[in-house]
Design an enzyme around this catalytic site. Structure first.
Site, PDB file in Angstrom:
ATOM      1  N   SER A 263       0.830  -1.221   0.000  1.00 16.84           N
ATOM      2  CA  SER A 263       0.000   0.000   0.000  1.00 16.84           C
ATOM      3  C   SER A 263       0.857   1.262   0.000  1.00 16.84           C
ATOM      4  O   SER A 263       0.523   2.253  -0.678  1.00 16.84           O
ATOM      5  CB  SER A 263      -0.958   0.002   1.192  1.00 16.84           C
ATOM      6  N   HIS A 293      -1.839  -8.903   2.115  1.00 16.39           N
ATOM      7  CA  HIS A 293      -1.525  -7.613   2.770  1.00 16.39           C
ATOM      8  C   HIS A 293      -2.682  -7.281   3.726  1.00 16.39           C
ATOM      9  O   HIS A 293      -2.974  -8.059   4.623  1.00 16.39           O
ATOM     10  CB  HIS A 293      -1.292  -6.583   1.663  1.00 16.39           C
ATOM     11  N   HIS A 339       5.949 -12.555   7.769  1.00 20.71           N
ATOM     12  CA  HIS A 339       6.167 -11.171   7.308  1.00 20.71           C
ATOM     13  C   HIS A 339       7.360 -11.132   6.368  1.00 20.71           C
ATOM     14  O   HIS A 339       8.297 -11.918   6.522  1.00 20.71           O
ATOM     15  CB  HIS A 339       6.401 -10.225   8.495  1.00 20.71           C
ATOM     16  N   ARG A 348       3.059  -4.467  16.891  1.00 15.67           N
ATOM     17  CA  ARG A 348       1.660  -4.042  16.731  1.00 15.67           C
ATOM     18  C   ARG A 348       0.726  -5.150  17.239  1.00 15.67           C
ATOM     19  O   ARG A 348      -0.369  -4.883  17.702  1.00 15.67           O
ATOM     20  CB  ARG A 348       1.367  -3.715  15.258  1.00 15.67           C
ATOM     21  N   ASP A 394      -2.162  -8.282  11.850  1.00 15.01           N
ATOM     22  CA  ASP A 394      -3.514  -8.724  11.483  1.00 15.01           C
ATOM     23  C   ASP A 394      -4.014  -9.889  12.334  1.00 15.01           C
ATOM     24  O   ASP A 394      -5.212 -10.172  12.350  1.00 15.01           O
ATOM     25  CB  ASP A 394      -3.537  -9.126  10.000  1.00 15.01           C
TER      26      ASP A 394
HETATM   27  N1  CMX Z   1       1.376 -19.614   6.291  1.00  9.45           N
HETATM   28  C1  CMX Z   1       1.807 -20.531   5.382  1.00  9.45           C
HETATM   29  N2  CMX Z   1       2.872 -20.340   4.600  1.00  9.45           N
HETATM   30  C2  CMX Z   1       3.557 -19.197   4.735  1.00  9.45           C
HETATM   31  C3  CMX Z   1       3.207 -18.227   5.676  1.00  9.45           C
HETATM   32  C4  CMX Z   1       2.050 -18.454   6.455  1.00  9.45           C
HETATM   33  N3  CMX Z   1       1.596 -17.556   7.344  1.00  9.45           N
HETATM   34  N4  CMX Z   1       4.080 -17.196   5.587  1.00  9.45           N
HETATM   35  C5  CMX Z   1       4.963 -17.540   4.614  1.00  9.45           C
HETATM   36  N5  CMX Z   1       4.646 -18.744   4.097  1.00  9.45           N
HETATM   37  C6  CMX Z   1       5.276 -19.443   2.991  1.00  9.45           C
HETATM   38  C7  CMX Z   1       5.195 -18.598   1.740  1.00  9.45           C
HETATM   39  O1  CMX Z   1       3.900 -18.715   1.128  1.00  9.45           O
HETATM   40  C8  CMX Z   1       6.325 -19.161   0.929  1.00  9.45           C
HETATM   41  O2  CMX Z   1       5.899 -20.376   0.392  1.00  9.45           O
HETATM   42  P1  CMX Z   1       6.373 -20.867  -1.089  1.00  9.45           P
HETATM   43  O3  CMX Z   1       7.876 -20.901  -1.033  1.00  9.45           O
HETATM   44  O4  CMX Z   1       5.714 -22.194  -1.239  1.00  9.45           O
HETATM   45  O5  CMX Z   1       5.862 -19.827  -2.042  1.00  9.45           O
HETATM   46  C9  CMX Z   1       7.382 -19.450   2.002  1.00  9.45           C
HETATM   47  O6  CMX Z   1       6.667 -19.586   3.239  1.00  9.45           O
HETATM   48  C10 CMX Z   1       8.431 -18.380   2.145  1.00  9.45           C
HETATM   49  O7  CMX Z   1       7.771 -17.135   2.372  1.00  9.45           O
HETATM   50  P2  CMX Z   1       8.451 -16.003   3.270  1.00  9.45           P
HETATM   51  O8  CMX Z   1       9.698 -15.573   2.599  1.00  9.45           O
HETATM   52  O9  CMX Z   1       8.527 -16.454   4.681  1.00  9.45           O
HETATM   53  O10 CMX Z   1       7.338 -14.855   3.229  1.00  9.45           O
HETATM   54  P3  CMX Z   1       7.090 -13.749   2.112  1.00  9.45           P
HETATM   55  O11 CMX Z   1       7.985 -12.609   2.392  1.00  9.45           O
HETATM   56  O12 CMX Z   1       7.140 -14.334   0.736  1.00  9.45           O
HETATM   57  O13 CMX Z   1       5.579 -13.358   2.397  1.00  9.45           O
HETATM   58  C11 CMX Z   1       3.718 -12.788   3.726  1.00  9.45           C
HETATM   59  C12 CMX Z   1       5.223 -12.571   3.504  1.00  9.45           C
HETATM   60  C13 CMX Z   1       3.245 -11.824   4.803  1.00  9.45           C
HETATM   61  C14 CMX Z   1       2.970 -12.479   2.433  1.00  9.45           C
HETATM   62  C15 CMX Z   1       3.485 -14.266   4.164  1.00  9.45           C
HETATM   63  O14 CMX Z   1       4.112 -14.491   5.403  1.00  9.45           O
HETATM   64  C16 CMX Z   1       2.001 -14.629   4.266  1.00  9.45           C
HETATM   65  O15 CMX Z   1       1.408 -14.982   3.254  1.00  9.45           O
HETATM   66  N6  CMX Z   1       1.405 -14.526   5.503  1.00  9.45           N
HETATM   67  C17 CMX Z   1      -0.024 -14.768   5.661  1.00  9.45           C
HETATM   68  C18 CMX Z   1      -0.831 -13.558   5.188  1.00  9.45           C
HETATM   69  C19 CMX Z   1      -0.662 -12.387   6.114  1.00  9.45           C
HETATM   70  O16 CMX Z   1      -0.765 -12.496   7.321  1.00  9.45           O
HETATM   71  N7  CMX Z   1      -0.431 -11.199   5.526  1.00  9.45           N
HETATM   72  C20 CMX Z   1      -0.357  -9.946   6.287  1.00  9.45           C
HETATM   73  C21 CMX Z   1       1.047  -9.384   6.397  1.00  9.45           C
HETATM   74  C22 CMX Z   1       1.051  -8.050   7.098  1.00  9.45           C
HETATM   75  C23 CMX Z   1       0.472  -6.982   6.227  1.00  9.45           C
HETATM   76  O17 CMX Z   1       1.066  -6.691   5.164  1.00  9.45           O
HETATM   77  O18 CMX Z   1      -0.577  -6.451   6.529  1.00  9.45           O
END
Ligand code: CMX
Length: 455
Positions: A263, A293, A339, A348, A394
């Protein structure tokens, strides 16, 4: 059809002094901007060609993680420690920023002053912002009419983004640009638009809430003697003082998370094309509406409800583990965990947990959230791929909103969006004050990248 609260203020009214010199934010910025411009100019002159990092092939395919490619003044995110707003941690902000009379949580007005100026404001400065936002809060009739006419099954974030886009009819920046104002003055009308937009967002968000969930009835009006969050709660139809305190905390902590998140980066990117603050922020909100996000705010509650339906109110850790593994095995993420930058529990999350421990320690959903906090991280670590197994912001916000009666989880990301305006618009003002150019990083095709690496 309802009418919206205050009369529309004309742009000349905006020039009416609402406060004296020390509490007039624009005057304060007028002094700071030239100083900061000089500081940045001198820094670029002496260090313009100094290298600050390397880019690897993995970074290019991996969402640009770790590439230092943006300047963002209001906040910096440390992976281990979490967010600092102009150098101040969340507990420091909770201590230092002015509160409402009798309140314990910081007022978001004070956080905005801190984000945009770098200074902790006085009570009088915060009061001046509350009054200014109340004075600028009226909505143009075409925005209200459009919101009232939208089918109620349109997602609240879609309504929010559409209304913000439509508000660009009010843009002072568009007028200034059209009249040929010198680029050194762009920041001034971007500031006016930003203040107007922040002031109008609670009215937009509350109209969406009342229309979507309460048949359009009961929208309260703005009281210029009250703070921004009080007025927002009142328009939403909530008068519980604890809920208003929660809103103050919520709107403070969701405001900014440095510049690279979707964002923030989107608002900054679109603004760099000199799209006005309304269009830039609406673009940012379309990014916030993604489930990885800001929509995670909603997704956590959806997931917790599924969890509750499956395992009941007092599940054993074993039952919880089974459910979490079934989420992962079906190829879904555990929302609210992980994250891109953070590597510890999000502060937070922690401050919302502290709020819950203080006000709703016996709530069954809070207890479930606490149990999930214990059980999820070891499982995510066990997958061997998740870089941060800890909860983010979140994972906790929904349970608090549910407790105070705001059960409509599809709406939660709109609250996040109202807060996010504070950080990204503070930054947008500085983008124009520092004369940052249109953003245009270089991209390569895989073929070209392979050639470049071989060479
Ligand atoms: N549950 C399951 N798998 C997860 C995970 C979770 N909470 N967090 C990361 N992973 C997975 C990723 O999908 C990725 O899988 P692949 O290699 O199969 O694609 C792997 O672990 C590595 O990811 P990462 O480097 O740890 O995380 P990213 O930087 O790529 O992504 C985020 C960060 C937030 C998108 C991810 O942790 C996620 O999807 N979390 C759940 C959604 C969420 O809570 N989002 C809110 C974030 C805060 C915000 O922006 O508001």
């Amino acid at each position: 059809m309802r009418m919206i609260m205050l009369k529309k203020i004309s742009s000349t009214n905006l020039l009416r002094p609402l406060s004296d010199a020390s509490t007039d934010l624009k005057k304060v910025l007028n002094e700071k901007v030239p100083q900061e411009q000089e500081r940045v100019k001198a820094f670029r002159k002496s260090h313009g060609s100094t290298k600050v990092g390397d880019v690897t092939v993995d970074m290019m395919y991996g969402g640009m993680r770790g590439i230092k490619g943006l300047v963002w003044e209001p906040s910096v995110l440390d992976p281990e420690e979490g967010i600092r707003f102009r150098g101040k941690s969340i507990p420091e902000c909770q201590k230092l920023l002015p509160k409402a009379p009798g309140g314990a949580e910081p007022l978001p007005e004070g956080l905005f002053w801190l984000l945009i100026t770098g200074d902790v404001p006085t009570d009088a400065q915060v009061k001046a912002i509350s009054q200014e936002w109340a004075a600028r809060s009226s909505l143009p009739s075409h925005v209200v009419k459009t919101l009232n006419d939208l089918p109620k099954n349109i997602h609240p974030m879609t309504q929010f983004s559409a209304a913000i886009t439509l508000l660009n009819s009010e843009s002072e920046f568009v007028k200034a640009y059209g009249s040929g104002v010198h680029k050194s003055k762009y920041w001034e009308s971007v500031y006016e638009d930003s203040m107007n937009l922040i002031a109008k967002l609670p009215g937009v968000a509350a109209t969406i809430y009342r229309n979507t969930y309460k048949d359009g009835k009961g929208l309260g009006s703005v009281d210029s003697g009250k703070d921004w969050s009080w007025n927002f709660a009142n328009m939403l139809g909530y008068d519980n003082p604890q809920f208003i305190e929660l809103l103050r905390l919520y709107l403070t902590i969701h405001s900014d998370h440095e510049g690279g998140n979707v964002s923030a980066h989107t608002t900054h990117l679109v603004g760099s094309a000199l799209s006005d603050p309304y269009l830039s922020f609406a673009a940012g909100m379309n990014g916030l509406a993604g489930p990885l996000h800001g929509l995670a705010n909603q997704e956590v509650l959806v997931w917790l409800q599924k969890l509750r339906a499956k395992v009941g109110d007092n599940p054993s850790d074993e039952k919880l583990k089974d459910f979490i593994w079934s989420t992962l095995k079906s190829g879904q993420v555990v929302p609210g965990y992980g994250h891109a930058v953070l590597r510890k529990t999000d502060p937070r999350y922690t401050c919302q947990r502290e709020f819950a421990l203080k006000h709703l320690p016996e709530d069954s959903l809070f207890k479930l959230v606490s149990q999930v906090y214990k059980v999820v991280p070891p499982i995510l670590l066990e997958t061997g791929k998740v870089k941060n197994p800890w909860p983010n912001v979140d994972a906790h916000s929904g349970v608090l909103l549910q407790y105070y009666g705001m059960k409509e989880m599809n709406y939660y990301t709109v609250l996040f969006g109202v807060s996010r305006a504070l950080g990204v618009l503070a930054s947008l003002v500085w983008d124009r004050a520092l004369g940052l150019p249109i953003e245009r990083p270089k991209s390569l095709s895989t073929d070209l990248l392979i050639k470049a690496v071989k060479a």
